[in-house]
Every structure is written in C-alpha cells, then in structure tokens.
Scaffold this motif. Structure first.
Motif, short mmCIF file in Angstrom:
data_model
loop_
_atom_site.label_atom_id
_atom_site.label_comp_id
_atom_site.label_asym_id
_atom_site.label_seq_id
_atom_site.Cartn_x
_atom_site.Cartn_y
_atom_site.Cartn_z
N GLN A 95 8.95 6.32 1.73
CA GLN A 95 8.02 5.29 2.20
C GLN A 95 6.62 5.87 2.23
O GLN A 95 6.44 7.08 2.31
CB GLN A 95 8.42 4.76 3.57
N SER A 96 5.65 4.96 2.16
CA SER A 96 4.26 5.39 2.16
C SER A 96 3.44 4.37 2.95
O SER A 96 3.80 3.19 3.01
CB SER A 96 3.76 5.49 0.72
N TRP A 97 2.34 4.82 3.56
CA TRP A 97 1.42 3.95 4.28
C TRP A 97 0.04 4.10 3.64
O TRP A 97 -0.46 5.21 3.50
CB TRP A 97 1.33 4.31 5.75
N VAL A 98 -0.56 2.98 3.30
CA VAL A 98 -1.93 2.97 2.78
C VAL A 98 -2.78 2.18 3.77
O VAL A 98 -2.40 1.09 4.19
CB VAL A 98 -2.00 2.32 1.37
N SER A 99 -3.93 2.75 4.16
CA SER A 99 -4.82 2.12 5.14
C SER A 99 -6.19 1.89 4.53
O SER A 99 -6.69 2.73 3.78
CB SER A 99 -4.98 3.00 6.38
N LEU A 100 -6.79 0.76 4.89
CA LEU A 100 -8.17 0.45 4.53
C LEU A 100 -8.98 0.45 5.82
O LEU A 100 -8.71 -0.33 6.73
CB LEU A 100 -8.27 -0.92 3.84
N ASP A 101 -9.95 1.35 5.91
CA ASP A 101 -10.76 1.52 7.11
C ASP A 101 -12.18 1.02 6.88
O ASP A 101 -12.73 1.18 5.79
CB ASP A 101 -10.85 3.00 7.51
N VAL A 102 -12.78 0.43 7.91
CA VAL A 102 -14.19 0.05 7.91
C VAL A 102 -14.90 1.01 8.87
O VAL A 102 -14.51 1.13 10.02
CB VAL A 102 -14.38 -1.42 8.35
N LEU A 103 -15.96 1.67 8.36
CA LEU A 103 -16.69 2.67 9.15
C LEU A 103 -18.12 2.20 9.36
O LEU A 103 -18.73 1.61 8.46
CB LEU A 103 -16.71 4.01 8.42
N ASP A 104 -18.66 2.47 10.55
CA ASP A 104 -20.06 2.10 10.81
C ASP A 104 -20.98 3.14 10.18
O ASP A 104 -20.53 4.08 9.52
CB ASP A 104 -20.32 1.92 12.31
N GLY A 105 -22.28 2.99 10.38
CA GLY A 105 -23.27 3.86 9.78
C GLY A 105 -23.17 5.31 10.20
O GLY A 105 -23.65 6.20 9.51
N GLU A 106 -22.54 5.57 11.34
CA GLU A 106 -22.38 6.94 11.83
C GLU A 106 -21.02 7.52 11.47
O GLU A 106 -20.66 8.61 11.91
CB GLU A 106 -22.58 6.96 13.34
N THR A 149 -19.59 1.67 5.62
CA THR A 149 -18.81 1.97 4.42
C THR A 149 -17.34 1.71 4.67
O THR A 149 -16.95 1.27 5.75
CB THR A 149 -19.06 3.43 3.97
N TRP A 150 -16.52 2.03 3.70
CA TRP A 150 -15.07 1.85 3.79
C TRP A 150 -14.40 3.09 3.20
O TRP A 150 -15.02 3.87 2.49
CB TRP A 150 -14.62 0.60 3.04
N ARG A 151 -13.11 3.26 3.53
CA ARG A 151 -12.35 4.36 2.95
C ARG A 151 -10.87 3.96 2.87
O ARG A 151 -10.43 3.04 3.55
CB ARG A 151 -12.51 5.64 3.77
N ILE A 152 -10.14 4.69 2.05
CA ILE A 152 -8.70 4.51 1.87
C ILE A 152 -8.02 5.77 2.38
O ILE A 152 -8.49 6.89 2.13
CB ILE A 152 -8.36 4.28 0.38
N ARG A 153 -6.91 5.60 3.08
CA ARG A 153 -6.08 6.73 3.50
C ARG A 153 -4.66 6.49 3.03
O ARG A 153 -4.23 5.35 2.89
CB ARG A 153 -6.08 6.89 5.02
N CYS A 154 -3.90 7.56 2.79
CA CYS A 154 -2.52 7.43 2.34
C CYS A 154 -1.69 8.57 2.92
O CYS A 154 -2.10 9.73 2.88
CB CYS A 154 -2.46 7.47 0.82
N VAL A 155 -0.52 8.22 3.44
CA VAL A 155 0.44 9.19 3.94
C VAL A 155 1.82 8.78 3.42
O VAL A 155 2.19 7.61 3.51
CB VAL A 155 0.47 9.23 5.49
N SER A 156 2.55 9.74 2.86
CA SER A 156 3.87 9.44 2.29
C SER A 156 4.93 10.35 2.86
O SER A 156 4.67 11.52 3.17
CB SER A 156 3.84 9.62 0.77
N ASP A 157 6.14 9.81 3.00
CA ASP A 157 7.31 10.60 3.39
C ASP A 157 8.12 10.87 2.13
O ASP A 157 8.60 9.94 1.48
CB ASP A 157 8.19 9.84 4.38
N LEU A 158 8.26 12.17 1.79
CA LEU A 158 9.02 12.54 0.61
C LEU A 158 10.51 12.56 0.93
O LEU A 158 10.92 12.79 2.07
CB LEU A 158 8.58 13.90 0.10
N GLN A 159 11.31 12.34 -0.11
CA GLN A 159 12.76 12.37 0.06
C GLN A 159 13.19 13.81 0.36
O GLN A 159 12.77 14.75 -0.29
CB GLN A 159 13.45 11.87 -1.19
N GLU A 160 14.01 13.96 1.38
CA GLU A 160 14.49 15.28 1.79
C GLU A 160 15.70 15.67 0.93
O GLU A 160 16.50 14.83 0.55
CB GLU A 160 14.94 15.24 3.26
#
Length: 187
Positions: A95-106, A149-160
C-alpha cells in the motif's frame, strides 16, 4: 386625521428606501471583485504550474502530477491534482499514501489531503505498475497570500519477505497418480 407627524417621517422613509439598493450594489461589487481576484490567481497559478511534474521518493516510488489546477470559487477554493504513482522500488508495494499539501509563504503546512493507494484485490502493486487517482485539497484562502506553494509526499509499505517457520514444516509428497487413459478413435 392629522397628517402633520407623517410630514416629518416621510423624508426619513424615503431616505431609508433609497439607501437599500446602494448597499446591495456594494455587496455585488465586492463579490465581483473577489471573483476577479480569484480568476487572476487561477491564471497566475496555471502559468506557473503548466506541464508534468515528477517526484521521486527513494524506496517508495515515483509520483507524476499530470495536472494541477486551482479550482472552486471565492470562499471555497481548492487544488485539484491528477496524478499517477509508479512502483519503482525493488519489491512489490502492499500500500502507498500520496498527499497533496498547501503551504503558506513561510513554508508552514496549512492544508493537506491524502489518498490511500491499494489494489482492490489482495495483491501488491507490482514493480513497474501504475496507480492513477485524484486529490482535492482546500486552500483556506492561502492562495491569496504571496509565496504560497504546494508539494507532494509519498510513503509506501513494501511487501515483506516471508519468515521461515520455526520449526520447519515437513513437506509431504503428493500421492502418486496414474497417468491419464486416452482412448483413440472413438467414433
């Protein structure tokens, strides 16, 4: 009937009746200005974020943003992101999680939405496979600030890898079956 008290009240009533449309026009003008500011923010965002954006996450895969737009209307604005995830790891991804974040000027996180990527049947996302989806993240007015601005994050769980059983299970041989019997020229 004495109409003298009405003579003094009549100018006040007329003034109140005439004042109401001016207030309505002012509210409409404010809404039109808000809409124009939003449309200008959309135009600037579109110019700055044209094309395809690729993000590689070591050990987790690659997220390719095919389209990102600023949508909605004043008071309800969000980023819409169409993306696909590709498993570029050495193992299948459970499984994997992809996130879309909104960031302020700082650079502070102001809003985020995540998508849980999982195949609907109990199999992992194979190496090299793709998974496509869409995210919508509200901006909460940050799009009106300078430097957001915006950014993308991704975290995945690999098969054991499977653990060997302790103690190991003895393999039993299959029962010996006779060869099938073929009958030729039946007919």
């Amino acid at each position: 009937m004495d109409l003298r008290p009405l003579r003094h009240a009549l100018p006040l009533l007329l003034a109140a009746a005439c004042a109401t449309p001016v207030a309505v026009e002012t509210q409409e003008d404010e809404r039109i200005l808000e809409l124009r500011r939003f449309q200008e923010a959309q135009r600037v965002f579109r110019e700055q974020n044209m094309g395809v954006h690729q993000f590689d996450f070591a050990g987790h895969g690659r997220v390719t943003v095919r389209q990102i737009t600023l949508e909605g209307f004043p008071g309800n604005t969000y980023l819409k992101c169409r993306f696909h995830y590709q498993n570029r790891t050495d193992k299948p991804v459970v499984q994997s999680w992809v996130s879309l974040d909104v960031l302020d000027g700082e650079g502070r996180l102001r809003s985020t939405q995540s998508c849980h990527l999982i195949v609907p049947v109990p199999i992992p996302i194979a190496r090299g496979s793709y998974y496509a989806d869409e995210l919508r993240t509200p901006t909460y007015g940050v799009h009106l600030e300078e430097g957001w601005t915006w950014r993308i994050r991704c975290v995945s769980d690999l098969q054991e890898d499977e653990e060997p059983l302790d103690p190991p299970v003895e393999e039993r041989g299959l029962p010996k079956l006779r060869a099938p019997l073929f009958i030729k020229n039946r007919g």
